[in-house]
Scaffold this motif. Structure first.
Motif, PDB file in Angstrom:
ATOM      1  N   HIS A  27      41.054  34.245  32.811  1.00  0.00           N
ATOM      2  CA  HIS A  27      40.343  33.818  34.011  1.00  0.00           C
ATOM      3  C   HIS A  27      39.246  34.819  34.342  1.00  0.00           C
ATOM      4  O   HIS A  27      39.541  35.922  34.780  1.00  0.00           O
ATOM      5  CB  HIS A  27      41.316  33.700  35.184  1.00  0.00           C
ATOM      6  CG  HIS A  27      42.496  32.854  34.863  1.00  0.00           C
ATOM      7  ND1 HIS A  27      42.418  31.490  34.780  1.00  0.00           N
ATOM      8  CD2 HIS A  27      43.763  33.173  34.552  1.00  0.00           C
ATOM      9  CE1 HIS A  27      43.600  31.006  34.455  1.00  0.00           C
ATOM     10  NE2 HIS A  27      44.433  32.007  34.308  1.00  0.00           N
ATOM     11  N   PRO A  28      37.972  34.436  34.146  1.00  0.00           N
ATOM     12  CA  PRO A  28      36.894  35.375  34.464  1.00  0.00           C
ATOM     13  C   PRO A  28      36.951  35.800  35.925  1.00  0.00           C
ATOM     14  O   PRO A  28      37.253  34.999  36.804  1.00  0.00           O
ATOM     15  CB  PRO A  28      35.629  34.562  34.185  1.00  0.00           C
ATOM     16  CG  PRO A  28      36.058  33.410  33.350  1.00  0.00           C
ATOM     17  CD  PRO A  28      37.497  33.164  33.662  1.00  0.00           C
ATOM     18  N   SER A  29      36.663  37.048  36.174  1.00  0.00           N
ATOM     19  CA  SER A  29      36.732  37.586  37.522  1.00  0.00           C
ATOM     20  C   SER A  29      35.414  37.394  38.255  1.00  0.00           C
ATOM     21  O   SER A  29      34.345  37.637  37.690  1.00  0.00           O
ATOM     22  CB  SER A  29      37.071  39.068  37.469  1.00  0.00           C
ATOM     23  OG  SER A  29      36.977  39.611  38.756  1.00  0.00           O
ATOM     24  N   PRO A  30      35.466  36.997  39.527  1.00  0.00           N
ATOM     25  CA  PRO A  30      34.245  36.905  40.319  1.00  0.00           C
ATOM     26  C   PRO A  30      33.821  38.268  40.879  1.00  0.00           C
ATOM     27  O   PRO A  30      32.811  38.367  41.545  1.00  0.00           O
ATOM     28  CB  PRO A  30      34.648  35.962  41.452  1.00  0.00           C
ATOM     29  CG  PRO A  30      36.103  36.219  41.642  1.00  0.00           C
ATOM     30  CD  PRO A  30      36.634  36.518  40.250  1.00  0.00           C
ATOM     31  N   LEU A  31      34.594  39.312  40.607  1.00  0.00           N
ATOM     32  CA  LEU A  31      34.295  40.633  41.149  1.00  0.00           C
ATOM     33  C   LEU A  31      33.069  41.234  40.473  1.00  0.00           C
ATOM     34  O   LEU A  31      32.860  41.075  39.275  1.00  0.00           O
ATOM     35  CB  LEU A  31      35.471  41.583  40.932  1.00  0.00           C
ATOM     36  CG  LEU A  31      36.751  41.279  41.690  1.00  0.00           C
ATOM     37  CD1 LEU A  31      37.835  42.259  41.287  1.00  0.00           C
ATOM     38  CD2 LEU A  31      36.527  41.337  43.180  1.00  0.00           C
ATOM     39  N   THR A  32      32.287  41.928  41.275  1.00  0.00           N
ATOM     40  CA  THR A  32      31.198  42.722  40.721  1.00  0.00           C
ATOM     41  C   THR A  32      31.462  44.162  41.110  1.00  0.00           C
ATOM     42  O   THR A  32      31.961  44.438  42.185  1.00  0.00           O
ATOM     43  CB  THR A  32      29.845  42.269  41.289  1.00  0.00           C
ATOM     44  OG1 THR A  32      29.883  42.387  42.708  1.00  0.00           O
ATOM     45  CG2 THR A  32      29.544  40.829  40.906  1.00  0.00           C
ATOM     46  N   GLY A  33      31.151  45.063  40.245  1.00  0.00           N
ATOM     47  CA  GLY A  33      31.421  46.467  40.515  1.00  0.00           C
ATOM     48  C   GLY A  33      32.852  46.815  40.181  1.00  0.00           C
ATOM     49  O   GLY A  33      33.690  45.950  39.942  1.00  0.00           O
TER      50      GLY A  33
END
Length: 134
Positions: A27-33
């Motif tokens: 599941h690709p993460s929507p988090l950045t950083g």
């Protein structure tokens, strides 16, 4: 899930016959950083494994420098155990490379896309740690 279900689940997963709902790498993460984890005990080190397996940069901080060393050892053991059970898609070294340890809270938090805190359940520790941010 009871122990028999867990064994069946892991057996199917190991043979590639079960997609594994718990496999965060699917599941690709929507988090950045990076993800900053404040507290390097059992819960913090466990979440470090989860986020690192998802391919995220993880920064771990704890007020106790000795706990950072224990966390590093726990991470290595957990990742090796996952690899031995066939539950990693990437080499263990790659997962471990995405985790860094910060002695200063500011270093862990700088540019973080997500912060999770599991500091010791002592008010003086939490106030001292978070109060240092100004």
């Amino acid at each position: 899930m009871n122990p028999a279900q867990t064994r069946r689940h892991l057996s199917l997963r190991k043979r590639g016959q079960y997609p594994g709902w718990y496999d965060v790498s699917m599941h690709p993460s929507p988090l950045t950083g990076p993800v900053a984890l404040v507290g390097a005990g059992l819960v913090g080190s466990s979440w470090a494994v989860v986020f690192a397996r998802a391919g995220l940069e993880v920064r771990v901080h704890d007020v106790d420098p000795n706990q950072l060393g224990r966390c590093r050892a726990a991470l290595a053991g957990a990742v090796e155990g996952l690899a031995a059970a066939g539950l990693l898609r990437e080499p263990p070294a790659r997962v471990l490379e995405s985790v860094s340890f910060a002695q200063r809270l500011e270093a862990a938090l700088g540019g973080a896309g997500r912060v999770q805190e599991w500091a010791v359940e002592e008010l003086t520790v939490r106030l001292g740690e978070l109060g240092s941010l100004g």
